[in-house]
Design a protein around this motif. Structure first.
Motif, short mmCIF file in Angstrom:
data_model
loop_
_atom_site.label_atom_id
_atom_site.label_comp_id
_atom_site.label_asym_id
_atom_site.label_seq_id
_atom_site.Cartn_x
_atom_site.Cartn_y
_atom_site.Cartn_z
N ARG A 196 -14.44 -51.63 61.76
CA ARG A 196 -14.01 -50.28 61.40
C ARG A 196 -15.22 -49.34 61.37
O ARG A 196 -16.31 -49.72 60.94
CB ARG A 196 -13.34 -50.31 60.02
N ASP A 197 -15.02 -48.13 61.82
CA ASP A 197 -16.07 -47.12 61.77
C ASP A 197 -16.21 -46.60 60.34
O ASP A 197 -15.21 -46.46 59.63
CB ASP A 197 -15.69 -45.97 62.71
N PRO A 198 -17.44 -46.31 59.88
CA PRO A 198 -17.60 -45.80 58.51
C PRO A 198 -16.87 -44.49 58.24
O PRO A 198 -16.53 -44.19 57.09
CB PRO A 198 -19.12 -45.61 58.38
N TYR A 199 -16.60 -43.71 59.29
CA TYR A 199 -15.98 -42.40 59.12
C TYR A 199 -14.59 -42.31 59.73
O TYR A 199 -14.02 -41.23 59.79
CB TYR A 199 -16.88 -41.32 59.73
N ALA A 200 -14.07 -43.42 60.22
CA ALA A 200 -12.78 -43.40 60.91
C ALA A 200 -12.20 -44.81 60.90
O ALA A 200 -12.87 -45.78 60.54
CB ALA A 200 -12.95 -42.90 62.34
N GLU A 201 -10.94 -44.92 61.31
CA GLU A 201 -10.32 -46.24 61.38
C GLU A 201 -10.93 -47.09 62.47
O GLU A 201 -10.99 -48.31 62.36
CB GLU A 201 -8.81 -46.09 61.62
N TRP A 202 -11.36 -46.43 63.55
CA TRP A 202 -11.92 -47.18 64.67
C TRP A 202 -12.91 -46.31 65.44
O TRP A 202 -12.94 -45.09 65.27
CB TRP A 202 -10.81 -47.66 65.62
N ALA A 203 -13.71 -46.95 66.26
CA ALA A 203 -14.59 -46.26 67.20
C ALA A 203 -14.57 -47.03 68.51
O ALA A 203 -14.43 -48.25 68.52
CB ALA A 203 -16.01 -46.17 66.66
N GLY A 204 -14.66 -46.29 69.61
CA GLY A 204 -14.60 -46.95 70.90
C GLY A 204 -15.03 -46.03 72.01
O GLY A 204 -15.80 -45.08 71.80
N TYR A 205 -14.48 -46.26 73.21
CA TYR A 205 -14.98 -45.62 74.41
C TYR A 205 -13.84 -45.20 75.33
O TYR A 205 -12.88 -45.95 75.53
CB TYR A 205 -15.90 -46.58 75.18
N SER A 206 -13.99 -44.01 75.92
CA SER A 206 -13.07 -43.61 76.98
C SER A 206 -13.49 -44.31 78.26
O SER A 206 -14.63 -44.78 78.39
CB SER A 206 -13.11 -42.10 77.18
N ARG A 207 -12.59 -44.34 79.22
CA ARG A 207 -12.93 -44.96 80.49
C ARG A 207 -14.12 -44.27 81.15
O ARG A 207 -14.97 -44.92 81.78
CB ARG A 207 -11.73 -44.94 81.45
N ASP A 208 -14.20 -42.94 80.97
CA ASP A 208 -15.21 -42.17 81.69
C ASP A 208 -16.46 -41.91 80.85
O ASP A 208 -17.14 -40.90 81.02
CB ASP A 208 -14.64 -40.86 82.22
N GLY A 209 -16.78 -42.82 79.94
CA GLY A 209 -18.10 -42.82 79.34
C GLY A 209 -18.33 -41.92 78.15
O GLY A 209 -19.46 -41.45 77.94
N TRP A 210 -17.32 -41.69 77.32
CA TRP A 210 -17.51 -40.91 76.11
C TRP A 210 -17.30 -41.78 74.88
O TRP A 210 -16.36 -42.57 74.84
CB TRP A 210 -16.54 -39.72 76.07
N PRO A 211 -18.14 -41.62 73.85
CA PRO A 211 -17.89 -42.30 72.58
C PRO A 211 -16.79 -41.57 71.82
O PRO A 211 -16.71 -40.34 71.86
CB PRO A 211 -19.24 -42.18 71.85
N LEU A 212 -15.95 -42.31 71.14
CA LEU A 212 -14.83 -41.71 70.41
C LEU A 212 -14.65 -42.42 69.07
O LEU A 212 -14.96 -43.60 68.93
CB LEU A 212 -13.54 -41.82 71.22
#
Length: 285
Positions: free
Chosen positions: A125-141
């Protein structure tokens, strides 16, 4: 000195690595579109390149493209704020320069958007959100439920604004040059990421005024041009590639960031902060 000697010894002692499951294939590298690359040139000749994120802040990015096309940043703008361990900010320090026709003065609050659009995520789990991950085209989310946003990591670019209801119009921009100020997430429009040349911003003298603003005009670093790569002659365009995230090799890369291997790392972390595992971007070979 000891750290340098240790690093050199490890490099010398390390055998030639075989292909790892996390190594990308050539097809995993995808060209960043020319109209997503905005190149700023400072008066000292140094340049930094911002990759724009039109999918996540379409109105703000449209404003930025209009300002660039009109060469708005070419006269009377500068890097006018350097707050240590926080941000470098640029634009018109006087706030008196007329804007370009067609620029939306107060865009929608593009601080988050419907999602998720991620194709890969971190295991913890992300400290500031439920989750953190990646878009297909290279952006952190990062995201909660059906909402996601671009996080305030090192090098990410946001739109400076006044107090709400102001949302900023894109003329005044900043980039994170210190520890990730994630409390800004969902409070400001994030419109891109500095993917090259951030050292020319992060190494500028710190401002001694309140919030890192320079007290004197002579302390500012003038901007002499800002151009979309699509405006430049083909031979002068910067070429960058992001790494696609929708494949097993990227999933293995995530695992390698969450549990660092090698003789130096004796205790696996078991996870990673999204800002310590930003998606790779490289200059095109």
């Amino acid at each position: 000195m000891l750290n340098h000697l240790l690093a050199a010894a490890l490099v010398q002692a390390a055998p030639v690595a075989a292909t790892l499951p996390s190594d990308p294939l050539p097809a995993d590298w995808v060209a960043v579109p020319d109209d997503e690359l905005l190149v700023f040139t400072l008066a000292d000749g140094h340049r930094f390149t911002v990759r724009l994120a039109p999918r996540y802040a379409p109105v703000h990015v449209a404003n930025i493209r209009k300002l660039a096309a009109a060469h708005w940043w070419d006269v009377g703008t500068s890097v006018y704020r350097l707050q240590d361990n926080y941000v470098a900010q640029w634009g018109d320090a006087t706030e008196k320069k007329p804007f370009v026709a067609g620029v939306v003065a107060n865009p929608p609050a593009e601080y988050s958007h419907a999602g998720p659009t991620i194709v890969a995520r971190l295991s913890q789990r992300d400290p500031y959100a439920e989750w953190a991950g990646y878009s297909r085209d290279g952006w952190p989310l990062a995201g909660n439920g059906a909402t996601e946003w671009l996080p305030h990591c090192y090098g990410m670019v946001g739109v400076a604004r006044d107090l709400a209801p102001s949302t900023g119009n894109g003329a005044e921009l900043y980039t994170v040059i210190g520890h990730s100020p994630r409390a800004l997430d969902r409070n400001i429009a994030v419109v891109g990421r500095v993917i090259d040349g951030i050292e020319w911003l992060s190494s500028l003298p710190r401002g001694t005024g309140d919030l890192g603003f320079y007290k004197a005009e002579g302390e500012r670093s003038p901007i002499v041009s800002a151009r979309l790569a699509s405006e430049l002659p083909a031979a002068q365009r910067p070429r960058f590639e992001y790494r696609a995230a929708d494949n097993a090799r990227f999933a293995a890369w995530i695992a390698s960031r969450e549990n660092r291997a090698g003789p130096f790392f004796t205790v696996p972390a078991g996870g990673a902060d999204i800002c310590a595992a930003l998606p790779p971007v490289r200059k095109a070979p």
